[in-house]
Design a protein around this motif. Structure first.
Motif, mmCIF file in Angstrom:
data_model
loop_
_atom_site.group_PDB
_atom_site.id
_atom_site.type_symbol
_atom_site.label_atom_id
_atom_site.label_comp_id
_atom_site.label_asym_id
_atom_site.label_seq_id
_atom_site.Cartn_x
_atom_site.Cartn_y
_atom_site.Cartn_z
ATOM 1 N N SER A 1 0.754 -1.427 -0.080
ATOM 2 C CA SER A 1 -0.089 0.053 0.083
ATOM 3 C C SER A 1 0.854 1.213 0.058
ATOM 4 C CB SER A 1 -0.887 -0.044 1.234
ATOM 5 O OG SER A 1 -1.681 -1.109 1.218
ATOM 6 N N LEU A 2 1.989 1.477 0.864
ATOM 7 C CA LEU A 2 2.817 2.162 0.680
ATOM 8 C C LEU A 2 3.501 2.582 -0.610
ATOM 9 C CD1 LEU A 2 4.419 2.094 4.322
ATOM 10 C CD2 LEU A 2 2.719 3.507 3.568
ATOM 11 N N ALA A 3 3.555 1.524 -1.262
ATOM 12 C CA ALA A 3 4.235 1.783 -2.561
ATOM 13 C C ALA A 3 3.246 2.384 -3.653
ATOM 14 C CB ALA A 3 4.577 0.278 -3.164
ATOM 15 N N ILE A 4 2.067 1.547 -3.658
ATOM 16 C CA ILE A 4 1.115 2.486 -4.339
ATOM 17 C C ILE A 4 0.802 4.005 -4.119
ATOM 18 C CG2 ILE A 4 -1.494 2.398 -4.733
ATOM 19 C CD1 ILE A 4 -1.431 -0.669 -4.306
ATOM 20 N N GLN B 1 -17.236 8.301 1.032
ATOM 21 C CA GLN B 1 -16.486 8.619 -0.362
ATOM 22 C C GLN B 1 -14.834 8.573 -0.120
ATOM 23 O OE1 GLN B 1 -19.026 10.354 0.646
ATOM 24 N NE2 GLN B 1 -20.491 10.683 -0.882
ATOM 25 N N PRO B 2 -14.332 9.449 0.838
ATOM 26 C CA PRO B 2 -13.039 9.224 1.053
ATOM 27 C C PRO B 2 -12.421 7.894 1.340
ATOM 28 C CG PRO B 2 -14.084 11.196 2.384
ATOM 29 C CD PRO B 2 -14.931 10.380 1.633
ATOM 30 N N ALA B 3 -13.188 7.391 2.314
ATOM 31 C CA ALA B 3 -12.541 5.723 2.398
ATOM 32 C C ALA B 3 -12.699 4.841 1.235
ATOM 33 C CB ALA B 3 -13.286 5.202 3.919
ATOM 34 N N THR B 4 -13.823 5.048 0.353
ATOM 35 C CA THR B 4 -13.983 4.316 -0.964
ATOM 36 C C THR B 4 -13.078 4.528 -1.837
ATOM 37 O OG1 THR B 4 -16.371 4.338 -0.436
ATOM 38 C CG2 THR B 4 -15.799 3.871 -2.697
ATOM 39 N N PHE B 5 -12.792 5.828 -1.842
ATOM 40 C CA PHE B 5 -11.551 6.197 -2.827
ATOM 41 C C PHE B 5 -10.092 5.453 -2.693
ATOM 42 C CE2 PHE B 5 -7.909 9.024 -3.457
ATOM 43 C CZ PHE B 5 -7.924 8.982 -5.233
ATOM 44 N N LEU B 6 -9.794 5.576 -1.041
ATOM 45 C CA LEU B 6 -8.810 5.018 -0.562
ATOM 46 C C LEU B 6 -8.718 3.527 -0.829
ATOM 47 C CD1 LEU B 6 -8.137 7.290 2.408
ATOM 48 C CD2 LEU B 6 -6.694 7.220 0.483
ATOM 49 N N MET B 7 -9.803 2.931 -0.568
ATOM 50 C CA MET B 7 -9.697 1.356 -0.694
ATOM 51 C C MET B 7 -9.975 1.003 -2.231
ATOM 52 S SD MET B 7 -12.652 0.338 2.167
ATOM 53 C CE MET B 7 -12.369 0.625 3.937
ATOM 54 N N GLN C 1 -1.886 24.497 -8.108
ATOM 55 C CA GLN C 1 -0.932 22.919 -7.832
ATOM 56 C C GLN C 1 -1.954 21.938 -8.442
ATOM 57 O OE1 GLN C 1 1.883 22.247 -5.926
ATOM 58 N NE2 GLN C 1 1.435 20.550 -7.125
ATOM 59 N N LEU C 2 -3.394 22.027 -8.409
ATOM 60 C CA LEU C 2 -4.161 21.192 -9.108
ATOM 61 C C LEU C 2 -3.996 21.299 -10.478
ATOM 62 C CD1 LEU C 2 -6.549 19.134 -8.551
ATOM 63 C CD2 LEU C 2 -8.107 20.850 -8.897
ATOM 64 N N GLN C 3 -3.710 22.307 -11.168
ATOM 65 C CA GLN C 3 -3.271 22.223 -12.464
ATOM 66 C C GLN C 3 -1.887 21.673 -12.986
ATOM 67 O OE1 GLN C 3 -3.734 26.507 -13.167
ATOM 68 N NE2 GLN C 3 -6.030 26.604 -13.722
ATOM 69 N N LYS C 4 -1.050 21.819 -12.120
ATOM 70 C CA LYS C 4 0.320 21.286 -12.126
ATOM 71 C C LYS C 4 0.036 19.799 -12.230
ATOM 72 C CE LYS C 4 3.087 25.009 -10.296
ATOM 73 N NZ LYS C 4 4.061 25.415 -9.247
ATOM 74 N N ASP C 5 -0.844 19.283 -11.317
ATOM 75 C CA ASP C 5 -0.999 17.735 -11.224
ATOM 76 C C ASP C 5 -1.845 17.215 -12.001
ATOM 77 O OD1 ASP C 5 0.574 17.892 -8.793
ATOM 78 O OD2 ASP C 5 -1.113 17.909 -7.596
ATOM 79 N N VAL C 6 -2.609 17.980 -13.186
ATOM 80 C CA VAL C 6 -3.326 17.273 -13.993
ATOM 81 C C VAL C 6 -2.422 16.505 -14.856
ATOM 82 C CG1 VAL C 6 -4.756 17.759 -16.196
ATOM 83 C CG2 VAL C 6 -5.091 19.109 -13.989
ATOM 84 N N GLY C 7 -2.775 14.913 -15.141
ATOM 85 C CA GLY C 7 -2.180 14.387 -16.162
ATOM 86 C C GLY C 7 -0.927 13.549 -15.408
ATOM 87 N N ARG C 8 -0.801 13.713 -14.217
ATOM 88 C CA ARG C 8 -0.179 12.801 -13.415
ATOM 89 C C ARG C 8 -0.443 12.461 -11.989
ATOM 90 N NH1 ARG C 8 3.977 15.429 -10.150
ATOM 91 N NH2 ARG C 8 3.497 17.764 -10.052
ATOM 92 N N THR C 9 0.048 11.294 -11.759
ATOM 93 C CA THR C 9 -0.340 10.838 -10.223
ATOM 94 C C THR C 9 0.499 11.422 -9.298
ATOM 95 O OG1 THR C 9 -1.466 8.848 -11.160
ATOM 96 C CG2 THR C 9 -0.949 8.833 -8.885
#
Length: 385
Positions: free
Chosen positions: A204-207, A286-292, A329-337
């Motif tokens: 999980s930490l790697a993900i 929703q936050p927990a669902t997203f994380l799981m 920052q959100l615009q910078k993160d678009v297209g990458r994880t």
């Protein structure tokens, strides 16, 4: 040992033993207060295995000091869900009436306490170290459940406040032996759970893109190998490094994977717990669902009833992202994880949530060593320091 206490002293003595080990505040209570069978058990099961490596244990402790809040996050959003896909384990928890509400929350906190005890500084440096005591505690509790549930006919715990083991002892029992693969909390189930606490946490930490060196991964698995030995897991079922843990987890999951209604109920309770821990009960799960969904594979998530986010859920998730990142920052993160800003925010929420737990949990069920509390508090206020 539990069978001997039950046979020689009755259910009241079993209650005494299990209550003693369920309550963290009793860790330093004199064993002379316990039946002699229990006292002897503690003496004979406290020795570390000959292969225990204190340098590796120290590396694992340092890793937990730095990544503890995210390890808690991985526990609730990956390790425990992976446990609940084990059909037999989920059904045992159903029998014990720990599927929903505060009873389910209590078990999550008990498991988090085990993580702290095994990975705290000096956990295995003596026979009274937190890791040694915690492993013995869990081993005795498992023995109690295994002895009583394994023989009870059609048992279902009531919602009363009577101790679970008192209810079990009053149930109708069958003297016939239970097939080894159907015994609750058997060796393979214990080994599988051990892998969820070691391999699944590291996966999980790697993900989540947390950088961990290979020697740290092996050391972290080694700490859980030592704990597994003290828990009574057979040596052939104890992985000693990351590669072994991954291989054993994959094999055991293939054997034990079974979707159940109990597993779905437990996963739902986890999502509710995480929503409260992160401080967003008003947005639901929703936050927990997203994380799981991020940390589990599709087959596992689906079998546990962890559905894909709806359009409304995705909009809520977007709003949450906007509270974490500014628009630039959100615009910078678009297209990458890039999960680092989200992880920093989540880590802060986990620390705040743990610190704000009701006193009944902090005193009797959940205790964080002072050095961890102070270090995580500093990270909370100075995450880059």
């Amino acid at each position: 040992m539990i069978a001997q206490v039950f046979a020689h002293h009755g259910v009241a003595a079993v209650n005494q033993v299990l209550t003693h080990f369920l309550d963290n505040s009793n860790d330093n209570a004199p064993v002379s207060q316990l039946p002699p069978e229990a006292a002897q058990f503690l003496t004979t099961t406290a020795a570390l295995p000959a292969w225990a490596d204190h340098n590796k244990l120290a590396i694992a402790e340092a890793l937990f000091l730095e990544q503890g809040p995210l390890i808690f996050l991985a526990l609730t959003c990956a390790s425990l869900p992976e446990c609940y896909i084990n059909g037999n384990e989920a059904e045992v928890l159903g029998v014990t009436n720990r599927l929903k509400g505060r009873r389910a929350f209590r078990r999550i906190i008990e498991t988090a306490q085990l993580i702290v005890d095994v990975l705290a500084q000096g956990a295995f440096t003596s026979q009274t170290g937190s890791g040694t005591v915690a492993a013995q505690r869990v081993r005795i509790l498992h023995a109690g459940m295994r002895h009583l549930i394994g023989k009870a006919k059609s048992f279902q715990a009531s919602p009363s406040e009577d101790p679970l083991w008192t209810q079990l002892a009053a149930a109708t029992h069958d003297a016939a032996a239970v097939p080894i693969n159907q015994v609750p909390i058997n060796q393979e189930q214990l080994a599988y759970t051990l892998c969820t606490f070691s391999y699944v946490i590291l996966r999980s930490l790697a993900i989540l893109k947390v950088e961990i060196a290979d020697n740290q991964c092996d050391a972290y698995v080694h700490s859980w190998a030592v704990a597994g030995h003290l828990l009574g897991v057979q040596d052939e079922l104890i992985p000693l490094d990351f590669a072994q843990a991954q291989a054993l987890f994959d094999r055991l999951k293939l054997d034990q994977f079974r979707a159940t209604k109990e597993g779905c109920a437990l996963a739902a309770s986890l999502r509710t717990f995480m929503s409260e821990l992160l401080g967003f009960p008003w947005v639901g799960s929703q936050p927990a669902t997203f994380l799981m969904r991020t940390l589990l594979d599709e087959r596992t998530a689906t079998a546990l009833g962890i559905g894909r986010l709806s359009l409304l859920d995705r909009l809520v998730a977007l709003l949450l992202r906007l509270t974490v990142w500014n628009v630039e920052q959100l615009q910078k993160d678009v297209g990458r994880t890039d999960l680092r800003p989200l992880l920093q925010w989540t880590e802060e929420r986990v620390i705040d949530g743990l610190s704000a737990m009701p006193l009944a949990w902090q005193g009797r069920l959940f205790a964080i060593p002072p050095n961890l509390k102070s270090h995580w508090a500093m990270r909370r206020h100075n995450p880059n320091g």
